[in-house]
Design a protein around this motif. Structure first.
Motif, PDB file in Angstrom:
ATOM      1  N   GLY A 115       0.792  -1.219   0.000  1.00  0.00           N
ATOM      2  CA  GLY A 115       0.000   0.000   0.000  1.00  0.00           C
ATOM      3  C   GLY A 115       0.824   1.269   0.000  1.00  0.00           C
ATOM      4  O   GLY A 115       0.353   2.326   0.428  1.00  0.00           O
ATOM      5  N   GLY A 116       2.034   1.197  -0.486  1.00  0.00           N
ATOM      6  CA  GLY A 116       2.911   2.361  -0.541  1.00  0.00           C
ATOM      7  C   GLY A 116       3.806   2.513   0.664  1.00  0.00           C
ATOM      8  O   GLY A 116       4.699   3.366   0.679  1.00  0.00           O
ATOM      9  N   ARG A 117       3.628   1.663   1.701  1.00  0.00           N
ATOM     10  CA  ARG A 117       4.431   1.793   2.923  1.00  0.00           C
ATOM     11  C   ARG A 117       5.876   1.321   2.735  1.00  0.00           C
ATOM     12  O   ARG A 117       6.767   1.760   3.447  1.00  0.00           O
ATOM     13  CB  ARG A 117       3.792   0.994   4.060  1.00  0.00           C
ATOM     14  CG  ARG A 117       2.493   1.592   4.587  1.00  0.00           C
ATOM     15  CD  ARG A 117       1.941   0.759   5.731  1.00  0.00           C
ATOM     16  NE  ARG A 117       0.718   1.342   6.254  1.00  0.00           N
ATOM     17  CZ  ARG A 117      -0.482   1.153   5.727  1.00  0.00           C
ATOM     18  NH1 ARG A 117      -0.596   0.374   4.665  1.00  0.00           N
ATOM     19  NH2 ARG A 117      -1.539   1.734   6.245  1.00  0.00           N
ATOM     20  N   SER A 118       6.083   0.415   1.810  1.00  0.00           N
ATOM     21  CA  SER A 118       7.423  -0.102   1.554  1.00  0.00           C
ATOM     22  C   SER A 118       7.894   0.372   0.183  1.00  0.00           C
ATOM     23  O   SER A 118       7.154   0.269  -0.803  1.00  0.00           O
ATOM     24  CB  SER A 118       7.433  -1.632   1.599  1.00  0.00           C
ATOM     25  OG  SER A 118       7.100  -2.089   2.903  1.00  0.00           O
ATOM     26  N   VAL A 119       9.105   0.892   0.140  1.00  0.00           N
ATOM     27  CA  VAL A 119       9.682   1.416  -1.102  1.00  0.00           C
ATOM     28  C   VAL A 119      10.980   0.664  -1.388  1.00  0.00           C
ATOM     29  O   VAL A 119      11.837   0.525  -0.508  1.00  0.00           O
ATOM     30  CB  VAL A 119       9.966   2.921  -0.998  1.00  0.00           C
ATOM     31  CG1 VAL A 119      10.594   3.429  -2.297  1.00  0.00           C
ATOM     32  CG2 VAL A 119       8.690   3.686  -0.692  1.00  0.00           C
ATOM     33  N   ARG A 120      11.102   0.199  -2.608  1.00  0.00           N
ATOM     34  CA  ARG A 120      12.328  -0.454  -3.052  1.00  0.00           C
ATOM     35  C   ARG A 120      13.027   0.470  -4.033  1.00  0.00           C
ATOM     36  O   ARG A 120      12.452   0.878  -5.035  1.00  0.00           O
ATOM     37  CB  ARG A 120      12.007  -1.797  -3.723  1.00  0.00           C
ATOM     38  CG  ARG A 120      13.251  -2.573  -4.104  1.00  0.00           C
ATOM     39  CD  ARG A 120      12.919  -3.987  -4.516  1.00  0.00           C
ATOM     40  NE  ARG A 120      12.189  -4.030  -5.773  1.00  0.00           N
ATOM     41  CZ  ARG A 120      11.742  -5.148  -6.336  1.00  0.00           C
ATOM     42  NH1 ARG A 120      11.920  -6.308  -5.727  1.00  0.00           N
ATOM     43  NH2 ARG A 120      11.107  -5.109  -7.486  1.00  0.00           N
ATOM     44  N   VAL A 121      14.253   0.800  -3.717  1.00  0.00           N
ATOM     45  CA  VAL A 121      15.034   1.718  -4.555  1.00  0.00           C
ATOM     46  C   VAL A 121      16.188   0.928  -5.165  1.00  0.00           C
ATOM     47  O   VAL A 121      17.100   0.480  -4.461  1.00  0.00           O
ATOM     48  CB  VAL A 121      15.588   2.903  -3.733  1.00  0.00           C
ATOM     49  CG1 VAL A 121      16.314   3.881  -4.651  1.00  0.00           C
ATOM     50  CG2 VAL A 121      14.467   3.597  -2.970  1.00  0.00           C
ATOM     51  N   GLU A 122      16.123   0.731  -6.466  1.00  0.00           N
ATOM     52  CA  GLU A 122      17.184   0.038  -7.191  1.00  0.00           C
ATOM     53  C   GLU A 122      18.270   1.058  -7.546  1.00  0.00           C
ATOM     54  O   GLU A 122      17.997   2.080  -8.170  1.00  0.00           O
ATOM     55  CB  GLU A 122      16.643  -0.609  -8.467  1.00  0.00           C
ATOM     56  CG  GLU A 122      15.460  -1.543  -8.247  1.00  0.00           C
ATOM     57  CD  GLU A 122      15.869  -2.859  -7.604  1.00  0.00           C
ATOM     58  OE1 GLU A 122      17.091  -3.120  -7.509  1.00  0.00           O
ATOM     59  OE2 GLU A 122      14.980  -3.616  -7.188  1.00  0.00           O
ATOM     60  N   LEU A 123      19.488   0.780  -7.110  1.00  0.00           N
ATOM     61  CA  LEU A 123      20.612   1.684  -7.331  1.00  0.00           C
ATOM     62  C   LEU A 123      21.519   1.072  -8.391  1.00  0.00           C
ATOM     63  O   LEU A 123      22.338   0.197  -8.106  1.00  0.00           O
ATOM     64  CB  LEU A 123      21.369   1.914  -6.024  1.00  0.00           C
ATOM     65  CG  LEU A 123      20.504   2.479  -4.879  1.00  0.00           C
ATOM     66  CD1 LEU A 123      21.269   2.454  -3.569  1.00  0.00           C
ATOM     67  CD2 LEU A 123      20.053   3.894  -5.212  1.00  0.00           C
ATOM     68  N   THR A 124      21.323   1.534  -9.621  1.00  0.00           N
ATOM     69  CA  THR A 124      22.022   0.946 -10.762  1.00  0.00           C
ATOM     70  C   THR A 124      23.320   1.688 -11.048  1.00  0.00           C
ATOM     71  O   THR A 124      23.389   2.911 -10.928  1.00  0.00           O
ATOM     72  CB  THR A 124      21.115   1.003 -12.009  1.00  0.00           C
ATOM     73  OG1 THR A 124      19.863   0.387 -11.688  1.00  0.00           O
ATOM     74  CG2 THR A 124      21.754   0.265 -13.181  1.00  0.00           C
ATOM     75  N   ASP A 125      24.341   0.927 -11.448  1.00  0.00           N
ATOM     76  CA  ASP A 125      25.629   1.508 -11.833  1.00  0.00           C
ATOM     77  C   ASP A 125      26.165   2.453 -10.765  1.00  0.00           C
ATOM     78  O   ASP A 125      26.425   3.639 -10.997  1.00  0.00           O
ATOM     79  CB  ASP A 125      25.509   2.245 -13.175  1.00  0.00           C
ATOM     80  CG  ASP A 125      25.188   1.296 -14.313  1.00  0.00           C
ATOM     81  OD1 ASP A 125      25.650   0.148 -14.256  1.00  0.00           O
ATOM     82  OD2 ASP A 125      24.479   1.698 -15.247  1.00  0.00           O
TER      83      ASP A 125
END
Length: 240
Positions: free
Chosen positions: A170-180
């Motif tokens: 529900g938007g409470r968890s955020v996954r941030v992919e850090l590429t390169d």
């Protein structure tokens, strides 16, 4: 992208001994602008002169220090002196400069008896460079929460990352992919240092945005060129 020499410089500065030697030379620059010989540095560092010379020459090879032979007068044997190399401003090195600054701050703190881990160094950078909105109440909706995360994404972009964001729960968890990652090669050899700095940076950035209870985890090398930050809030969202 930073050069191999610049990556080597940051990797060498991950060593407390080498950071301490650089600090000694920086502190002596006013009184000894020509630099100091290894024999002058060794007693201050409580190390054997041969050990000191080895570390200094490694730092010269990486461009952190510079060295030259000078004569004490009109006669006498030349001695090799070391001093801090002038700062360079080559394109694409700003993220590396940020990391090197944090390592130097950690070194300075250790000189004064303060323990500063990479995680704490990242947190300190956020406190000293970001606007303080910690008085905000925690976000109570998915949109407001993602706005807070967006402020941290801006910081990561300034550090040279290319973040990709997705949400769950529900938007409470955020996954941030850090590429390169701009520190990719350095992180492979010094994962605890680089990842510790960045986890502290993200955690304190969230706290500075008002999310003092945000949970931050970092998953290094989920692929060869990608790391992942997980940011979550336990604050209940109001009903829509």
């Amino acid at each position: 992208m930073p050069t191999k020499q610049e990556y080597d410089a940051a990797a060498l500065l991950a060593s407390p001994v080498r950071r301490f030697l650089v600090q000694l030379l920086e502190a002596s620059a006013t009184d000894s602008p020509q630099g100091l010989a290894a024999a002058e540095i060794a007693p201050q560092a409580d190390l054997h002169v041969t050990t000191v010379r080895f570390h200094l020459d490694q730092l010269v090879a990486a461009g952190v220090l510079e060295a030259e032979f000078v004569r004490p007068g009109t006669a006498g044997r030349p001695r090799k002196v070391y001093r801090r190399a002038p700062a360079r401003s080559a394109p694409g090195t700003e993220p590396l400069k940020l990391l090197t600054t944090l390592l130097t701050e950690a070194m300075t703190a250790s000189v004064h008896g303060e323990r500063l881990t990479p995680y704490e160094a990242g947190r300190r950078w956020a406190r000293e460079h970001l606007a303080d909105h910690s008085e905000r109440t925690p976000a109570d909706s998915a949109g407001a929460w993602l706005g807070r995360v967006g402020e941290v994404i801006d910081v990561l972009e300034d550090w040279g990352y290319q973040p990709e964001v997705s949400t769950s729960d529900g938007g409470r968890s955020v996954r941030v992919e850090l590429t390169d990652c701009p520190f990719l090669d350095l992180a492979r050899d010094n994962q605890a240092v680089v990842c510790g700095v960045h986890r502290g940076l993200i955690a304190e950035s969230m706290a500075m945005s008002g999310e003092v209870r945000a949970h931050v985890a970092l998953e290094p090398f989920v692929t060869e060129t990608r790391c992942r930050a997980l940011i979550r809030t336990d604050t209940p969202f109001k009903s829509s």
